[in-house]
Design a protein around this motif. Structure first.
Motif, PDB file in Angstrom:
ATOM      1  N   TRP A  26      -8.567  52.636 -24.587  1.00 53.98           N
ATOM      2  CA  TRP A  26      -8.262  53.194 -25.916  1.00 53.98           C
ATOM      3  C   TRP A  26      -7.331  52.265 -26.680  1.00 53.98           C
ATOM      4  CZ3 TRP A  26     -11.062  56.556 -28.287  1.00 53.98           C
ATOM      5  CH2 TRP A  26     -11.775  57.500 -27.569  1.00 53.98           C
ATOM      6  N   HIS A  27      -6.410  51.632 -25.966  1.00 54.08           N
ATOM      7  CA  HIS A  27      -5.506  50.676 -26.605  1.00 54.08           C
ATOM      8  C   HIS A  27      -6.291  49.525 -27.231  1.00 54.08           C
ATOM      9  CE1 HIS A  27      -2.667  47.292 -26.829  1.00 54.08           C
ATOM     10  NE2 HIS A  27      -1.784  48.239 -27.130  1.00 54.08           N
ATOM     11  N   ARG A  28      -7.218  48.982 -26.477  1.00 55.39           N
ATOM     12  CA  ARG A  28      -8.036  47.873 -26.976  1.00 55.39           C
ATOM     13  C   ARG A  28      -8.868  48.312 -28.186  1.00 55.39           C
ATOM     14  NH1 ARG A  28     -12.918  46.939 -25.776  1.00 55.39           N
ATOM     15  NH2 ARG A  28     -12.934  48.132 -23.845  1.00 55.39           N
ATOM     16  N   MET A  29      -9.496  49.478 -28.077  1.00 54.99           N
ATOM     17  CA  MET A  29     -10.340  49.945 -29.187  1.00 54.99           C
ATOM     18  C   MET A  29      -9.518  50.311 -30.420  1.00 54.99           C
ATOM     19  SD  MET A  29     -13.609  51.996 -27.674  1.00 54.99           S
ATOM     20  CE  MET A  29     -12.720  53.260 -26.796  1.00 54.99           C
ATOM     21  N   SER A  30      -8.373  50.957 -30.218  1.00 50.20           N
ATOM     22  CA  SER A  30      -7.570  51.375 -31.373  1.00 50.20           C
ATOM     23  C   SER A  30      -6.865  50.207 -32.053  1.00 50.20           C
ATOM     24  CB  SER A  30      -6.541  52.441 -30.960  1.00 50.20           C
ATOM     25  OG  SER A  30      -5.574  51.884 -30.106  1.00 50.20           O
ATOM     26  N   ASN A  31      -6.840  49.056 -31.410  1.00 53.09           N
ATOM     27  CA  ASN A  31      -6.261  47.855 -32.018  1.00 53.09           C
ATOM     28  C   ASN A  31      -7.322  46.904 -32.552  1.00 53.09           C
ATOM     29  OD1 ASN A  31      -3.326  47.998 -31.869  1.00 53.09           O
ATOM     30  ND2 ASN A  31      -3.701  48.245 -29.681  1.00 53.09           N
ATOM     31  N   SER A  32      -8.540  47.375 -32.641  1.00 55.71           N
ATOM     32  CA  SER A  32      -9.645  46.544 -33.117  1.00 55.71           C
ATOM     33  C   SER A  32      -9.383  46.058 -34.542  1.00 55.71           C
ATOM     34  CB  SER A  32     -10.946  47.354 -33.083  1.00 55.71           C
ATOM     35  OG  SER A  32     -11.936  46.730 -33.851  1.00 55.71           O
ATOM     36  N   ASN A  33      -9.533  44.760 -34.761  1.00 54.91           N
ATOM     37  CA  ASN A  33      -9.358  44.202 -36.098  1.00 54.91           C
ATOM     38  C   ASN A  33     -10.329  44.808 -37.101  1.00 54.91           C
ATOM     39  OD1 ASN A  33      -7.159  42.497 -36.408  1.00 54.91           O
ATOM     40  ND2 ASN A  33      -8.215  40.782 -35.462  1.00 54.91           N
ATOM     41  N   VAL A  34     -11.503  45.206 -36.640  1.00 49.23           N
ATOM     42  CA  VAL A  34     -12.488  45.830 -37.532  1.00 49.23           C
ATOM     43  C   VAL A  34     -11.918  47.122 -38.114  1.00 49.23           C
ATOM     44  CG1 VAL A  34     -14.775  46.918 -37.610  1.00 49.23           C
ATOM     45  CG2 VAL A  34     -14.432  44.815 -36.303  1.00 49.23           C
ATOM     46  N   LEU A  35     -11.314  47.952 -37.276  1.00 51.97           N
ATOM     47  CA  LEU A  35     -10.727  49.215 -37.743  1.00 51.97           C
ATOM     48  C   LEU A  35      -9.595  48.975 -38.736  1.00 51.97           C
ATOM     49  CD1 LEU A  35     -10.476  51.269 -34.432  1.00 51.97           C
ATOM     50  CD2 LEU A  35     -12.096  51.615 -36.301  1.00 51.97           C
ATOM     51  N   TRP A  36      -8.713  48.068 -38.398  1.00 53.57           N
ATOM     52  CA  TRP A  36      -7.542  47.826 -39.247  1.00 53.57           C
ATOM     53  C   TRP A  36      -7.899  47.133 -40.551  1.00 53.57           C
ATOM     54  CZ3 TRP A  36      -3.427  50.586 -38.643  1.00 53.57           C
ATOM     55  CH2 TRP A  36      -3.244  51.194 -37.407  1.00 53.57           C
ATOM     56  N   ARG A  37      -8.932  46.284 -40.523  1.00 58.64           N
ATOM     57  CA  ARG A  37      -9.382  45.661 -41.769  1.00 58.64           C
ATOM     58  C   ARG A  37      -9.909  46.728 -42.720  1.00 58.64           C
ATOM     59  NH1 ARG A  37     -13.408  41.882 -40.325  1.00 58.64           N
ATOM     60  NH2 ARG A  37     -14.878  43.568 -40.507  1.00 58.64           N
TER      61      ARG A  37
END
Length: 99
Positions: A26-37
């Motif tokens: 979940w840490h890896r997925m929630s830090n996805s650059n795609v989400l934050w962009r």
């Protein structure tokens, strides 16, 4: 994983940060650059001269290429709390007057 990222794209800053402590996955997925962009796009969409256009995104990536989008989002949120304009902004802003 792509399905989870699609579901996570509906979350805002707080819930995404909360998910990061659940597990390594979940840490890896929630830090996805795609989400934050996408959060940056949403955050800046209605702001004059700050919308995340392709040109602005390219400039951001070139100037701050070492920072992930999550960090850019946090910086933008903090910056949005300012109630004064900097000297640099005053001098470089393209003023438009309508009479």
């Amino acid at each position: 994983e792509e399905m989870w990222l699609q579901a996570l794209s509906y979350l805002d800053y707080g819930p995404l940060c909360d998910l990061a402590v659940v597990s390594a996955q979940w840490h890896r997925m929630s830090n996805s650059n795609v989400l934050w962009r996408e959060l940056c796009r949403t955050c800046w969409a209605g702001k004059f001269n700050a919308a995340l256009t392709p040109e602005r995104e390219l400039a951001l990536r070139q100037n701050i290429s070492t920072k992930p989008w999550k960090q850019l989002y946090k910086v933008a949120k903090e910056d949005a709390k300012r109630d004064v304009i900097t000297e640099w902004e005053l001098c470089t802003f393209r003023w438009r007057f309508t009479f």
